[in-house]
Design an enzyme around this catalytic site. Sequence first.
Site, PDB file in Angstrom:
ATOM      1  N   SER A 124      23.489  48.187 -13.587  1.00 26.98           N
ATOM      2  CA  SER A 124      24.763  47.089 -13.099  1.00 26.98           C
ATOM      3  C   SER A 124      25.950  47.652 -13.812  1.00 26.98           C
ATOM      4  O   SER A 124      25.973  48.242 -14.856  1.00 26.98           O
ATOM      5  CB  SER A 124      24.220  45.832 -13.666  1.00 26.98           C
ATOM      6  N   TYR A 148      21.798  39.598 -20.856  1.00 27.91           N
ATOM      7  CA  TYR A 148      21.532  40.522 -19.733  1.00 27.91           C
ATOM      8  C   TYR A 148      21.941  41.860 -19.741  1.00 27.91           C
ATOM      9  O   TYR A 148      21.354  42.889 -19.659  1.00 27.91           O
ATOM     10  CB  TYR A 148      21.974  39.769 -18.651  1.00 27.91           C
ATOM     11  N   LYS A 152      20.292  45.828 -20.119  1.00 30.49           N
ATOM     12  CA  LYS A 152      20.563  47.050 -19.124  1.00 30.49           C
ATOM     13  C   LYS A 152      20.892  48.262 -20.011  1.00 30.49           C
ATOM     14  O   LYS A 152      20.582  49.270 -19.656  1.00 30.49           O
ATOM     15  CB  LYS A 152      21.712  46.526 -18.135  1.00 30.49           C
TER      16      LYS A 152
HETATM   17  P1  NAD Z   1      15.674  39.681  -7.916  1.00 33.74           P
HETATM   18  O1  NAD Z   1      15.473  38.547  -8.833  1.00 33.74           O
HETATM   19  O2  NAD Z   1      15.734  39.279  -6.569  1.00 33.74           O
HETATM   20  O3  NAD Z   1      14.444  40.555  -8.010  1.00 33.74           O
HETATM   21  C1  NAD Z   1      13.746  41.073  -9.139  1.00 33.74           C
HETATM   22  C2  NAD Z   1      12.508  41.099  -8.822  1.00 33.74           C
HETATM   23  O4  NAD Z   1      11.680  41.448 -10.129  1.00 33.74           O
HETATM   24  C3  NAD Z   1      11.910  39.594  -8.504  1.00 33.74           C
HETATM   25  O5  NAD Z   1      10.998  39.694  -7.438  1.00 33.74           O
HETATM   26  C4  NAD Z   1      10.958  39.228  -9.714  1.00 33.74           C
HETATM   27  O6  NAD Z   1      10.033  38.382  -9.327  1.00 33.74           O
HETATM   28  C5  NAD Z   1      10.346  40.270 -10.210  1.00 33.74           C
HETATM   29  N1  NAD Z   1      10.068  40.433 -11.705  1.00 33.74           N
HETATM   30  C6  NAD Z   1      10.994  40.117 -12.689  1.00 33.74           C
HETATM   31  N2  NAD Z   1      10.187  40.166 -13.944  1.00 33.74           N
HETATM   32  C7  NAD Z   1       9.094  40.799 -13.656  1.00 33.74           C
HETATM   33  C8  NAD Z   1       8.163  41.251 -14.308  1.00 33.74           C
HETATM   34  N3  NAD Z   1       8.001  41.285 -15.777  1.00 33.74           N
HETATM   35  N4  NAD Z   1       6.894  41.799 -13.588  1.00 33.74           N
HETATM   36  C9  NAD Z   1       6.741  41.994 -12.229  1.00 33.74           C
HETATM   37  N5  NAD Z   1       7.865  41.480 -11.738  1.00 33.74           N
HETATM   38  C10 NAD Z   1       9.182  41.010 -12.250  1.00 33.74           C
HETATM   39  O7  NAD Z   1      16.947  40.424  -8.141  1.00 33.74           O
HETATM   40  P2  NAD Z   1      17.665  41.567  -7.542  1.00 33.74           P
HETATM   41  O8  NAD Z   1      18.868  41.200  -7.377  1.00 33.74           O
HETATM   42  O9  NAD Z   1      16.775  42.354  -6.376  1.00 33.74           O
HETATM   43  O10 NAD Z   1      17.845  42.614  -8.518  1.00 33.74           O
HETATM   44  C11 NAD Z   1      17.224  43.740  -8.917  1.00 33.74           C
HETATM   45  C12 NAD Z   1      17.502  44.685  -9.796  1.00 33.74           C
HETATM   46  O11 NAD Z   1      18.878  44.977  -9.860  1.00 33.74           O
HETATM   47  C13 NAD Z   1      17.413  43.815 -11.265  1.00 33.74           C
HETATM   48  O12 NAD Z   1      17.059  44.838 -12.225  1.00 33.74           O
HETATM   49  C14 NAD Z   1      18.866  43.570 -11.599  1.00 33.74           C
HETATM   50  O13 NAD Z   1      19.149  43.355 -12.659  1.00 33.74           O
HETATM   51  C15 NAD Z   1      19.548  44.551 -10.862  1.00 33.74           C
HETATM   52  N6  NAD Z   1      21.039  44.172 -10.520  1.00 33.74           N
HETATM   53  C16 NAD Z   1      21.164  43.359  -9.754  1.00 33.74           C
HETATM   54  C17 NAD Z   1      22.460  42.715  -9.291  1.00 33.74           C
HETATM   55  C18 NAD Z   1      22.720  41.746  -8.258  1.00 33.74           C
HETATM   56  O14 NAD Z   1      23.730  41.309  -8.133  1.00 33.74           O
HETATM   57  N7  NAD Z   1      21.644  41.344  -7.613  1.00 33.74           N
HETATM   58  C19 NAD Z   1      23.654  43.707  -9.901  1.00 33.74           C
HETATM   59  C20 NAD Z   1      23.458  44.606 -10.660  1.00 33.74           C
HETATM   60  C21 NAD Z   1      22.104  44.806 -11.107  1.00 33.74           C
HETATM   61  C1  UD1 Z   2      27.872  38.536 -12.076  1.00 28.24           C
HETATM   62  C2  UD1 Z   2      27.505  38.617 -13.393  1.00 28.24           C
HETATM   63  C3  UD1 Z   2      27.168  40.292 -13.505  1.00 28.24           C
HETATM   64  C4  UD1 Z   2      26.242  40.827 -12.498  1.00 28.24           C
HETATM   65  C5  UD1 Z   2      26.870  40.400 -11.225  1.00 28.24           C
HETATM   66  C6  UD1 Z   2      25.792  40.836 -10.189  1.00 28.24           C
HETATM   67  C7  UD1 Z   2      28.548  37.010 -14.700  1.00 28.24           C
HETATM   68  C8  UD1 Z   2      29.588  36.653 -15.803  1.00 28.24           C
HETATM   69  N1  UD1 Z   2      28.518  38.046 -14.456  1.00 28.24           N
HETATM   70  O1  UD1 Z   2      29.138  39.360 -11.815  1.00 28.24           O
HETATM   71  O2  UD1 Z   2      26.627  40.358 -14.959  1.00 28.24           O
HETATM   72  O3  UD1 Z   2      25.791  42.099 -12.923  1.00 28.24           O
HETATM   73  O4  UD1 Z   2      27.024  39.018 -11.107  1.00 28.24           O
HETATM   74  O5  UD1 Z   2      24.781  39.879 -10.283  1.00 28.24           O
HETATM   75  O6  UD1 Z   2      27.734  36.158 -14.348  1.00 28.24           O
HETATM   76  N2  UD1 Z   2      32.912  33.101  -8.369  1.00 28.24           N
HETATM   77  C9  UD1 Z   2      33.589  31.918  -8.176  1.00 28.24           C
HETATM   78  N3  UD1 Z   2      32.799  30.595  -7.922  1.00 28.24           N
HETATM   79  C10 UD1 Z   2      31.322  30.846  -7.953  1.00 28.24           C
HETATM   80  C11 UD1 Z   2      30.797  32.046  -8.177  1.00 28.24           C
HETATM   81  C12 UD1 Z   2      31.678  33.231  -8.338  1.00 28.24           C
HETATM   82  O7  UD1 Z   2      34.717  31.751  -8.051  1.00 28.24           O
HETATM   83  O8  UD1 Z   2      30.660  29.709  -7.715  1.00 28.24           O
HETATM   84  C13 UD1 Z   2      33.740  34.114  -8.602  1.00 28.24           C
HETATM   85  C14 UD1 Z   2      33.709  34.820 -10.033  1.00 28.24           C
HETATM   86  O9  UD1 Z   2      34.387  34.185 -10.945  1.00 28.24           O
HETATM   87  C15 UD1 Z   2      34.163  36.302  -9.753  1.00 28.24           C
HETATM   88  C16 UD1 Z   2      33.488  36.340  -8.393  1.00 28.24           C
HETATM   89  O10 UD1 Z   2      33.562  35.235  -7.738  1.00 28.24           O
HETATM   90  O11 UD1 Z   2      35.558  36.579  -9.829  1.00 28.24           O
HETATM   91  C17 UD1 Z   2      32.258  37.269  -8.296  1.00 28.24           C
HETATM   92  O12 UD1 Z   2      31.111  36.337  -8.984  1.00 28.24           O
HETATM   93  P1  UD1 Z   2      29.703  36.600  -9.047  1.00 28.24           P
HETATM   94  O13 UD1 Z   2      29.037  36.799  -7.579  1.00 28.24           O
HETATM   95  O14 UD1 Z   2      28.947  35.649 -10.009  1.00 28.24           O
HETATM   96  O15 UD1 Z   2      29.675  38.230  -9.664  1.00 28.24           O
HETATM   97  P2  UD1 Z   2      30.348  38.864 -11.094  1.00 28.24           P
HETATM   98  O16 UD1 Z   2      31.033  37.822 -11.762  1.00 28.24           O
HETATM   99  O17 UD1 Z   2      30.821  39.935 -10.548  1.00 28.24           O
END
Ligand code: NAD
Ligand code: UD1
Length: 337
Positions: A124, A148, A152
């Site tokens: 991330s 978190y 990572k």
């Molecule tokens: P998500 O929660 O929708 O998907 C993660 C999945 O992993 C879920 O289906 C959950 O049930 C499963 N899981 C968690 N722990 C487990 C375990 N111990 N064994 C088996 N399954 C398990 O999240 P996502 O948004 O799809 O994210 C996927 C990956 O990408 C994660 O590693 C997350 O940290 C990373 N990531 C997500 C974002 C984002 O904004 N969504 C941003 C950066 C990185």
């Molecule tokens: C968040 C996580 C980051 C993660 C990323 C993707 C935090 C501090 N960081 O990032 O670790 O990798 O999500 O999952 O949680 N905002 C509002 N109102 C809301 C929600 C968000 O104003 O109700 C604003 C936030 O202040 C930010 C932007 O929208 O400026 C995006 O927020 P968000 O979607 O939560 O993502 P990140 O903060 O970038």
Amino acid sequence: MAILVTGGAGYIGSHTCVELLNAGYEIIVVDNLSNSSEKALERVREITGKKLTFYKADLLDKEALDNIFKKEKIDSVIHFAGLKAVGESVSMPLKYYHNNITGTITLCEVMQKHGVKDIVYSSSATVYGNPETVPIREDFPLAATNPYGRTKLVIENLLKDLHVSDNCWNIVILRYFNPIGAHESGKIGEDPKNIPNNLMPYITQVAVGKLEYLGVFGNDYDTPDGTGVRDYIHVTDLALGHLKALEKLKEKPGVSIYNLGTGKGFSVLEMVKNFEKVSGRTIKYRILPRRPGDIAICFADPSKAKKELGWEATRDINKMCEDAWRWQKNNPNGYND
Ligand code: NAD
Ligand code: UD1
């Protein structure tokens, strides 16, 4: 030979499964459904008209994983499974360290035992902490600011150490910026279990009437309109990045790290305006104090992924909002509808 997709029932995982199946890959999904629904996988089958194998299993359960590797012919792994809520990670660090780090160690141990040493890992942009400048390049200093993010970083380092110990390991680490949007069919999308933490699902739930107004966390940042700026990327573009990463693994790259973002930043208020334009709904909002831990601006320099993976995001902000809205409108209660 199949691709094992851990966390494949989740938001990014399910969209990646669609693209993998469309591209002709055979896939095996392992997910404990702790933050997802098996319905997502039914929808993946519906969208693609293809089969996939699903095991409801926890990565912490080594025996279950071992049995899956014994039974299936696995070529490479895409590792999405993990917990991702920043706030929860602050109040429950042990849960996060255990699930994310021990889960990855168990997975790698079982992979090693079965001679599977190709892995794509979901990292991330959070690993960059509060960057001194933007756009952010992969060689910028790393500094996670919450449990978190630290999981990572630990996992990135663990994977690098694994390659040093045995150069048969090929590892592609993808650092995602802010994934939003949904598959254009409106059948799969982001389905947060409680009140959303992230901006786009919050906006769509206001639009559908489930939440009254959006709280905008601060309008006094050093940005053009004072609200936070982020690099939003369509989840389908992100999913396609994983296909390019799999191709890269076949070149035996050792360890490679790529930003997956668009390189463009949008503020919170710009996102609200874009969403209103495509949905025709008014999004009520109130300015609230800054959210602790938030940074002002974050966007990627995605040029390394373009040059080395041949990958580039193509879906613009309107498409991201349109698809997020279609998913929410068609599924106001997510997969519980
Ligand atoms: P998500 O929660 O929708 O998907 C993660 C999945 O992993 C879920 O289906 C959950 O049930 C499963 N899981 C968690 N722990 C487990 C375990 N111990 N064994 C088996 N399954 C398990 O999240 P996502 O948004 O799809 O994210 C996927 C990956 O990408 C994660 O590693 C997350 O940290 C990373 N990531 C997500 C974002 C984002 O904004 N969504 C941003 C950066 C990185
Ligand atoms: C968040 C996580 C980051 C993660 C990323 C993707 C935090 C501090 N960081 O990032 O670790 O990798 O999500 O999952 O949680 N905002 C509002 N109102 C809301 C929600 C968000 O104003 O109700 C604003 C936030 O202040 C930010 C932007 O929208 O400026 C995006 O927020 P968000 O979607 O939560 O993502 P990140 O903060 O970038």
